[in-house]
Scaffold this active site. Structure first.
Site: not given
Ligand code: BEZ
Length: 220
Positions: A45-47, A50
């Site tokens: 999810v973070c990828t 960002l």
């Protein structure tokens, strides 16, 4: 002690980032800033988040806003991870700094800890927190999402526009407001004042109470 929240001054912490070390006030002072945290590098999810933030970075800089990311892992890990982020989101250039916080001191002081998420050593991880900080270093808005829910960057732009309108005029934005929609005039403004403040005019909604508190106008 309650955690950092809206109305508080962002603490002047020394941070290490992918763009060098600095104090938060030096970075934030005089401009709007969005500070957003992520549970960890090389996570799905973070990828996506960002990358999306990088895609929106022009939208933010047009509105005079700086971006500052945070993920606990070290700076070498961030540099490697940025390659994945840019590969996954075509056209995205991660041109904003990302803080590293191996000791978790920064996330504790910025109220960005997720009480439900720990790494394999039992160390706390950041939540998906996001603070919008005004040019006077005051926290204007905060989101707190769990690791399982990625944020919607269009919503971030929407709330930023709402905050910027409210800081410029005595107005607020109603439910489901979108940039370009009419805004409401603050209840602290009398009709007489509104006539001067909003020469473009305003419409008062006729309500059963006959109280004239719901007034719409357009502002640039
Ligand atoms: C993610 O970014 O996908 C993620 C990170 C930590 C926990 C769960 C999901």
């Amino acid at each position: 002690m309650p955690g950092l929240t809206i109305g508080d001054t962002i603490p002047d912490l020394q941070v290490q980032t992918t763009h060098g070390n600095f104090k938060l006030h030096d970075f934030f002072s005089g401009s709007w800033t969005i500070l957003f945290s992520h549970p960890g590098d090389f996570t799905p999810v973070c990828t996506t988040e960002l990358g999306k933030m990088a895609k929106f970075s022009e939208e933010f800089s047009r509105r005079g806003v700086k971006l500052l990311g945070l993920s606990c892992d070290d700076l070498n890990s961030h540099e490697e991870w940025i390659k994945d982020i840019e590969a996954y989101t075509p056209g995205a250039k991660v041109n904003y700094p990302i803080i590293s916080d191996p000791t978790r001191e920064i996330i504790k002081q910025l109220n960005m800890v997720d009480p439900a998420e720990k790494d394999s050593n039992g160390t706390p991880l950041p939540s998906r927190a996001l603070h919008i900080v005004g040019p006077d270093l005051t926290i204007m808005l905060s989101f707190l999402y769990p690791a399982s829910t990625g944020r919607n960057m269009e919503e971030v732009v929407r709330v930023l526009e709402s905050l910027q309108k409210a800081s410029k005029y005595k107005v607020a934005t109603p439910a489901d407001w979108k940039p370009g929609d009419p805004v409401v005039i603050s209840p602290s403004v009398s009709n007489e004042e509104a006539n001067t403040m909003f020469p473009q005019g305003f419409q008062t909604v006729d309500l059963p109470s006959k109280k004239d508190y719901l007034r719409f106008t357009q502002v640039a």
